[in-house]
Design an enzyme around this catalytic site. Structure first.
Site, PDB file in Angstrom:
ATOM      1  N   ARG A  82      29.911  46.130  16.479  1.00  0.00           N
ATOM      2  CA  ARG A  82      29.140  45.583  17.592  1.00  0.00           C
ATOM      3  C   ARG A  82      30.041  44.730  18.480  1.00  0.00           C
ATOM      4  O   ARG A  82      29.941  44.761  19.705  1.00  0.00           O
ATOM      5  CB  ARG A  82      27.964  44.776  17.043  1.00  0.00           C
ATOM      6  CG  ARG A  82      26.845  44.548  18.040  1.00  0.00           C
ATOM      7  CD  ARG A  82      25.587  44.040  17.371  1.00  0.00           C
ATOM      8  NE  ARG A  82      24.848  45.134  16.740  1.00  0.00           N
ATOM      9  CZ  ARG A  82      24.671  45.270  15.430  1.00  0.00           C
ATOM     10  NH1 ARG A  82      25.146  44.378  14.590  1.00  0.00           N
ATOM     11  NH2 ARG A  82      23.998  46.292  14.948  1.00  0.00           N
ATOM     12  N   THR A 133      16.454  43.949  23.146  1.00  0.00           N
ATOM     13  CA  THR A 133      16.197  44.005  21.712  1.00  0.00           C
ATOM     14  C   THR A 133      15.225  42.902  21.311  1.00  0.00           C
ATOM     15  O   THR A 133      15.140  41.859  21.969  1.00  0.00           O
ATOM     16  CB  THR A 133      17.490  43.869  20.892  1.00  0.00           C
ATOM     17  OG1 THR A 133      17.204  44.101  19.504  1.00  0.00           O
ATOM     18  CG2 THR A 133      18.106  42.480  21.037  1.00  0.00           C
ATOM     19  N   ASN A 134      14.506  43.164  20.217  1.00  0.00           N
ATOM     20  CA  ASN A 134      13.683  42.143  19.571  1.00  0.00           C
ATOM     21  C   ASN A 134      14.303  41.709  18.244  1.00  0.00           C
ATOM     22  O   ASN A 134      13.704  40.949  17.487  1.00  0.00           O
ATOM     23  CB  ASN A 134      12.263  42.690  19.316  1.00  0.00           C
ATOM     24  CG  ASN A 134      11.497  42.903  20.604  1.00  0.00           C
ATOM     25  OD1 ASN A 134      11.359  41.996  21.404  1.00  0.00           O
ATOM     26  ND2 ASN A 134      11.004  44.124  20.806  1.00  0.00           N
ATOM     27  N   ALA A 140      16.507  39.583  16.175  1.00  0.00           N
ATOM     28  CA  ALA A 140      17.161  38.274  16.270  1.00  0.00           C
ATOM     29  C   ALA A 140      18.561  38.290  15.677  1.00  0.00           C
ATOM     30  O   ALA A 140      19.459  37.572  16.148  1.00  0.00           O
ATOM     31  CB  ALA A 140      16.310  37.220  15.570  1.00  0.00           C
ATOM     32  N   ASP A 178      22.472  50.734  20.276  1.00  0.00           N
ATOM     33  CA  ASP A 178      21.937  51.390  19.100  1.00  0.00           C
ATOM     34  C   ASP A 178      23.092  51.550  18.136  1.00  0.00           C
ATOM     35  O   ASP A 178      24.218  51.891  18.540  1.00  0.00           O
ATOM     36  CB  ASP A 178      21.303  52.743  19.443  1.00  0.00           C
ATOM     37  CG  ASP A 178      20.309  53.194  18.377  1.00  0.00           C
ATOM     38  OD1 ASP A 178      19.830  52.332  17.609  1.00  0.00           O
ATOM     39  OD2 ASP A 178      20.008  54.392  18.302  1.00  0.00           O
ATOM     40  N   GLY A 236      20.437  44.725   7.181  1.00  0.00           N
ATOM     41  CA  GLY A 236      20.623  46.168   7.044  1.00  0.00           C
ATOM     42  C   GLY A 236      21.462  46.541   5.829  1.00  0.00           C
ATOM     43  O   GLY A 236      21.210  46.085   4.716  1.00  0.00           O
ATOM     44  N   TYR A 237      22.487  47.350   6.073  1.00  0.00           N
ATOM     45  CA  TYR A 237      23.323  47.871   4.993  1.00  0.00           C
ATOM     46  C   TYR A 237      24.488  46.940   4.654  1.00  0.00           C
ATOM     47  O   TYR A 237      25.364  47.311   3.871  1.00  0.00           O
ATOM     48  CB  TYR A 237      23.860  49.253   5.385  1.00  0.00           C
ATOM     49  CG  TYR A 237      22.778  50.272   5.624  1.00  0.00           C
ATOM     50  CD1 TYR A 237      22.269  51.038   4.572  1.00  0.00           C
ATOM     51  CD2 TYR A 237      22.228  50.459   6.893  1.00  0.00           C
ATOM     52  CE1 TYR A 237      21.257  51.968   4.787  1.00  0.00           C
ATOM     53  CE2 TYR A 237      21.221  51.380   7.114  1.00  0.00           C
ATOM     54  CZ  TYR A 237      20.737  52.137   6.058  1.00  0.00           C
ATOM     55  OH  TYR A 237      19.733  53.041   6.263  1.00  0.00           O
TER      56      TYR A 237
END
Length: 195
Positions: free
Chosen positions: A180, A10-11, A13, A71, A152-153
């Site tokens: 996660r 992943t990029n 952070a 994802d 994000g949300y």
């Protein structure tokens, strides 16, 4: 399980920060940047599983090293699972978090059911074999945006069992509920059996 190097494909952070908060000193998590890899891997598939698998396989093909990717999608039941696999690009390819939130709240405005879940799928490639792990956090969408943490949300998602939105929580608080974290704990339990 200490001193295992594991490349995280992943990029993002924010995702690296969340994962490192879960693993602590048990794993040496290397982001793509930390591993010296400059690549933006496309997510062309229509499932979280396929996108996670794509990213880990690309990095494994480049490095031949143990690696994993994830994802994550926000699945809103009244919207037939939207935004789902398109969560990061819901309002377009610019990945504008606020535009994504605005579009989601617009489409949800006339719906009674605000139930949703975050779902994370991790693809681990370990000793040249792929393994998948899933973590789910159920909750509600609240149109009143609050908090400045997370991404994000997070300003509109309240996990079941809390009155706070993810964006109002510290990392430790969020990790009590985090999708996660749940997926990552499964990965760590798996590695405990291999090490």
């Amino acid at each position: 399980m200490a001193n295992i190097d594991l490349i995280f494909a992943t990029n993002n952070a924010n995702k690296v920060k969340e994962i490192k908060a879960v693993t602590g000193n048990h794993l040496n998590i290397l982001s793509l940047k930390e591993a010296g890899i400059e690549i933006d891997i496309p997510e062309p598939h229509d499932t979280l599983e396929a996108n996670a698998s794509e990213k880990s396989r690309v990095i494994h093909a480049i490095t031949k090293k143990n690696c994993f990717s994830e994802d994550t999608g926000l699945e809103v039941f009244a919207l037939n699972g939207e935004p789902g696999v398109k969560s990061a690009r819901y309002a377009g390819d610019t990945r504008d978090f606020q535009a994504n939130i605005d579009l989601l709240l617009h489409r949800l405005s006339n719906k009674v059911n605000k139930t949703a879940q975050f779902r994370t799928v991790i693809s681990l490639i370990w000793n040249n074999q792929e393994y998948l792990f899933e973590g789910i956090c159920k909750g509600q969408i609240n149109a009143d945006q609050k908090g400045s943490e997370g991404f994000g949300y997070d300003p509109i998602f309240i996990p079941d069992g809390s009155s706070k939105r993810f964006a109002e929580m510290t990392m430790d608080e969020k990790n009590k509920f985090s999708h996660r974290k749940k997926a990552m704990q499964q990965l760590m339990s798996f590695l405990n059996t291999k090490w």
